[in-house]
Design a protein around this motif. Structure first.
Motif, PDB file in Angstrom:
ATOM      1  N   UNK A  69       0.872  -1.170   0.000  1.00 28.17           N
ATOM      2  CA  UNK A  69       0.000   0.000   0.000  1.00 28.17           C
ATOM      3  C   UNK A  69       0.912   1.224   0.000  1.00 28.17           C
ATOM      4  N   UNK A  70       0.816   2.048  -1.013  1.00 26.55           N
ATOM      5  CA  UNK A  70       1.734   3.167  -1.164  1.00 26.55           C
ATOM      6  C   UNK A  70       1.612   4.194  -0.042  1.00 26.55           C
ATOM      7  N   UNK A  71       0.434   4.346   0.523  1.00 25.37           N
ATOM      8  CA  UNK A  71       0.282   5.292   1.643  1.00 25.37           C
ATOM      9  C   UNK A  71       1.074   4.817   2.849  1.00 25.37           C
ATOM     10  N   UNK A  72       0.983   3.526   3.150  1.00 29.49           N
ATOM     11  CA  UNK A  72       1.760   2.964   4.268  1.00 29.49           C
ATOM     12  C   UNK A  72       3.253   3.033   3.960  1.00 29.49           C
ATOM     13  N   UNK A  73       3.609   2.763   2.727  1.00 27.79           N
ATOM     14  CA  UNK A  73       5.003   2.826   2.298  1.00 27.79           C
ATOM     15  C   UNK A  73       5.577   4.212   2.589  1.00 27.79           C
ATOM     16  N   UNK A  74       4.837   5.255   2.227  1.00 31.60           N
ATOM     17  CA  UNK A  74       5.318   6.623   2.429  1.00 31.60           C
ATOM     18  C   UNK A  74       5.383   6.994   3.907  1.00 31.60           C
ATOM     19  N   UNK A  75       4.433   6.538   4.677  1.00 27.24           N
ATOM     20  CA  UNK A  75       4.463   6.818   6.120  1.00 27.24           C
ATOM     21  C   UNK A  75       5.695   6.207   6.779  1.00 27.24           C
ATOM     22  N   UNK A  76       6.145   5.078   6.240  1.00 23.29           N
ATOM     23  CA  UNK A  76       7.301   4.385   6.821  1.00 23.29           C
ATOM     24  C   UNK A  76       8.630   4.938   6.310  1.00 23.29           C
TER      25      UNK A  76
END
Length: 147
Positions: A69-76
């Motif tokens: 999930x790209x949103x989770x990827x960016x948050x991490x």
């Protein structure tokens, strides 16, 4: 006035889409842009402690083959400040207006156009507070005479 130092990363498998978004950003006076076409390149560039990006513009489908999930990827990823996801089934905008230092996360159903990019950039790179006053002639009028 745009911040010429902003670093922008665009990620999409479609070369034409990368070029289109880059040209739109160029019209807004942003030129420090890195276009990439694979998820592996995205991981590599955003894992480095020496490089950070002020904005990631990414096709949300880029992570789908990897179950990411790209949103989770960016948050991490602490090296990604702001993110714009497109081709997303759930358009949204995560923005805390009371705290301008918070990252912006926006999702668009379609690829970004000139209007959506202009709006996003005005949020993450707002004009200087006094820039619009510079053109006012009364600020540049003749010096006051000594009394």
């Amino acid at each position: 006035m745009t911040d010429k130092k902003l670093r922008i990363l665009i990620a999409d498998e479609r070369h034409e889409q990368l070029l289109h978004i880059e040209k739109l950003l160029n019209r807004l006076d942003y030129y420090r842009i890195a276009p990439i076409r694979t998820f592996d390149e995205l991981v590599l560039l955003t894992s480095s402690a020496t490089q950070s990006f002020d904005l990631l513009i990414v096709n949300k489908a880029l992570g789908v083959p990897y179950g990411i999930d790209m949103r989770q990827f960016c948050r991490a990823r602490p090296h990604i400040r702001h993110a714009l996801f497109y081709d997303s089934p759930e358009p949204s905008l995560e923005l805390m207006l009371h705290s301008p230092d918070q990252p912006v996360r926006a999702c668009l159903a379609d690829p970004p156009d000139a209007g959506s990019l202009s709006l996003l950039m005005s949020i993450i790179d707002p004009p200087a507070q006094w820039a619009s006053l510079a053109a006012l002639s009364w600020l540049h009028g003749p010096a006051r005479q000594a009394r």
